[in-house]
Each structure stands twice: as C-alpha cells, then as structure tokens.
Design an enzyme around this catalytic site. Structure first.
Site, short mmCIF file in Angstrom:
data_model
loop_
_atom_site.label_atom_id
_atom_site.label_comp_id
_atom_site.label_asym_id
_atom_site.label_seq_id
_atom_site.Cartn_x
_atom_site.Cartn_y
_atom_site.Cartn_z
N CYS A 20 0.83 -1.20 0.00
CA CYS A 20 0.00 0.00 0.00
C CYS A 20 0.87 1.26 0.00
CB CYS A 20 -0.92 -0.02 1.22
SG CYS A 20 -1.94 1.44 1.37
N CYS A 31 -0.54 4.13 2.19
CA CYS A 31 -0.33 3.95 3.64
C CYS A 31 1.13 4.19 4.02
CB CYS A 31 -0.70 2.53 4.07
SG CYS A 31 -2.12 1.83 3.28
N ASP A 32 2.06 3.69 3.21
CA ASP A 32 3.46 3.63 3.65
C ASP A 32 4.42 4.52 2.86
OD1 ASP A 32 2.69 1.70 5.49
OD2 ASP A 32 2.95 0.07 4.04
#
Ligand code: NAP
Length: 314
Positions: A134, A137-138
């Site tokens: 992701c 997200c990261d």
C-alpha cells in the site's frame, strides 16, 4: 439469533456502500459487516481519476468517506464484526460473525480481495520493514529512498507514480515486456524522471538485516541475476478474493471468484456477490458500485417477491 435486518451486506468497500444507499432508500433495514476499515482496497488507492463525477483526482480515503456519509445518511448501520461463516436454513441466510449470529433473506457478499503475495524469500520477514502492499499507507516512510515496485497493472503504475512524491527513485520491475496498465498511466510514468522501468524480470528474493536493503532479480530471458539496492519494495501483483468464510457453500476451495447472473445473484436465491469477489468483475470502483446497486435493487425485488409469497413476515 438476530433477525432485525432485511439486508445483510458482508464487507465495507465501494460496492457495499453503494448497495447500502439503495437498500436503505428502499426502506430495507440494512447492516454492513466490516472486519477492518471501510473502503477496502480503495483506501490504498491514491490517484482516482476515472470515477465519474470527480474531474479532478480524488483519493481513495476521500471517496470512501463520502460514500460512508451517504450510506449513513440513509440509515445504513455499520458493524465492525468479522463474518466467520455463512449457512443456509430453509432459504434463510445465517451469518455468523465474531460477535453474534444474524439471519436474513437477502445477503450481499461484497467482501473484496486482499493483495496477492509474491511468495518469495524475505517477503514475509520484511513485511512492515520495507515490504508494503500500500503506497498510500506507507509511501511517506520512503522519503528520499530508493524503492522498487513489482507488477505491470494499473495498481503498480499508479502507485509507482504516487511514490515519486516521496522516493528518490522508483524502479518498476515487471515480469513481461508488455504492461496491462492503461496507456494514460504508462505515459505519465514513462515521462517521470524518477521512474525507471525494468522488463522481463522477476524478483527472486528480498534481503536485508533489520530492514530491506535490496532485492535479487533475474532476467527471464537472459537468466542474468542482479542485486538491486533499495529500501522499499512495493508489491502490486493482483489480489485474492476473500471467500474463506463461505467454506464450500459456493466455492470448492478458498480464493475462488463467485459466479453470478446479471442480477448479481449467485447459485443461491437471495444471495448476491459484487465487486472484486465476483467472477468476471472488471475490478473498477465504478463497476463495483454498479454491481452493488444492481444487487441492492435485485434484493429489493426478491424480498418483495418473498413477502408476496408470505415467506417474509415484515
Ligand atoms: P492486475 O491488473 O491483475 O495486474 C497484476 C500485475 O501483476 C500484472 O502485470 C501481472 O503480470 C503481475 N503479476 C501477477 N502475479 C505476479 C507474480 N507472481 N510475479 C510478478 N508479477 C506478477 O492487478 P492490479 O494492477 O491490481 O489491477 C486490478 C484491477 O484494478 C484492474 O482491473 C485495474 O484496471 C484496476 N485498477 C484501476 C486503477 C485506476 O484506474 N486508477 C488503479 C488500480 C487498479 P502479467 O501482466 O504478466 O500477468
């Protein structure tokens, strides 16, 4: 057993939220069961520029929040419970969650899919330590770092483009010499000076000490191996449908996609499947939404039919 709901929706992605808007507006008491967070894979999508009504780019998080607000406005109930089992008793669908057991005549399966794994050494060990599925997200953890992106579909390309916001370099590694991704995304990626593309190449392993330090690749034509230093490995090689809770009700093994007719109804009357869990779905947000709406209208008709036959009391 809780029999409060006319329609039970399993999963909380865009197909589910769209279905709930329609069932609630049809005055059918509706619950959505979500085990983690609403939005599903949509939450991990940064650039959405092909969802009608949003001529500018919208992020998956923003779109999810809008869909949630709309579903709730019409009365959708959202319960953060994991569905463990689905059974059928005299046409009634019995949904067992980690908190309770529910029964209803109409159930819409919208449980989506999880990222497919590469299954190479180091992938599991370095998950959260450089390996990610992701970018939204990261991505921010990889400011000024070198990252590799694995895959050749829209996810790999759009998430690769997104990662250039943070990373120093983004190397997209694809196993063939042709991409599945849409041309408009490819053109944008190819013109980005931070992106390098390596074709006909697979990942053999991911290595490091505490965190990821590199990947070993192999060219599938020349068999040449390379050790590419990097701090991040973003894997976008497709997805696996979440059908484990169905046992062998509709699938012979876990990981299968569910077949439906044009009304999104499965082989079982009153049981619908929509979005990434469904066989032959185009796996677009817009098509998932359309499938959710189709199932919602079909379930409304089905419940009316059953009521006319006096199988449904209320
Ligand atoms: P996908 O289209 O199935 O692409 C998966 C990619 O991973 C393919 O290039 C495939 O290679 C590669 N792959 C699969 N298994 C692999 C393995 N074991 N090792 C190395 N490579 C492997 O999946 P996706 O990109 O997640 O897209 C899914 C759907 O969502 C698509 O319909 C896509 O259009 C849609 N989507 C749309 C957008 C958007 O429009 N904004 C964004 C993301 C996703 P091969 O090509 O060789 O099979």
């Amino acid at each position: 057993m809780n029999k409060d709901y006319d329609v039970i929706i399993v999963g909380g992605g865009p197909a589910a939220l769209a279905a709930a808007v329609y069932t609630c507006r049809a005055l059918l008491k509706t619950v959505i069961f979500e085990k983690k967070y609403l939005g599903g894979q949509l939450v991990g999508t940064e650039l959405i520029e092909n969802y009608p009504g949003f001529p500018e780019v919208i992020s998956g998080v923003d779109l999810t929040q809008r869909m949630e607000a709309q579903a709730k406005r019409f009365g959708a109930e959202i319960r953060y419970e994991e569905v463990l089992k689905l059974g059928i008793e005299n046409g009634l669908k019995i949904v067992t969650t980690d908190a309770n057991t529910y029964a209803s005549h109409a159930v819409i399966l919208a449980a989506g899919a999880d990222p497919k794994k590469l299954d190479v050494p180091g992938e599991k060990e370095f998950y959260g330590k450089g390996v990610s599925y992701c970018a939204t997200c990261d991505g921010a953890f990889f400011r000024d770092k070198d990252v590799v992106v694995i895959g050749g579909g829209d996810s790999a390309i759009t998430e690769g483009i997104f990662l250039t916001k943070y990373a120093k370099t983004v190397q997209i590694i694809h196993r063939r010499n042709e991409f599945r991704a849409t041309k408009i995304y490819l053109d944008e990626a190819f013109s980005n000076p931070k992106i390098k593309v390596t074709l006909d190449t697979v990942i053999e392993s991911i290595h490091g000490t505490e965190k990821v330090e590199g990947v070993v690749t192999q060219n599938v034509l020349t068999k040449e191996k390379k050790d590419i230093p990097c701090q991040g490995v973003f894997i976008f090689v497709g997805s696996v449908p979440n059908t484990g809770f169905l046992g062998n009700l509709l699938c012979v093994d876990t990981g299968c996609h569910i077949e439906t007719n044009i009304h999104m109804e499965t082989a079982i009357e009153g049981l619908y499947a929509v979005g990434d869990i469904r066989k032959n779905s185009y796996r677009q947000i817009a098509t998932a939404v359309g499938e959710g709406v189709t199932a919602a209208i079909a379930s409304e008709h089905k419940l009316a039919e059953l009521k006319a036959l006096s199988k449904v009391k209320k």
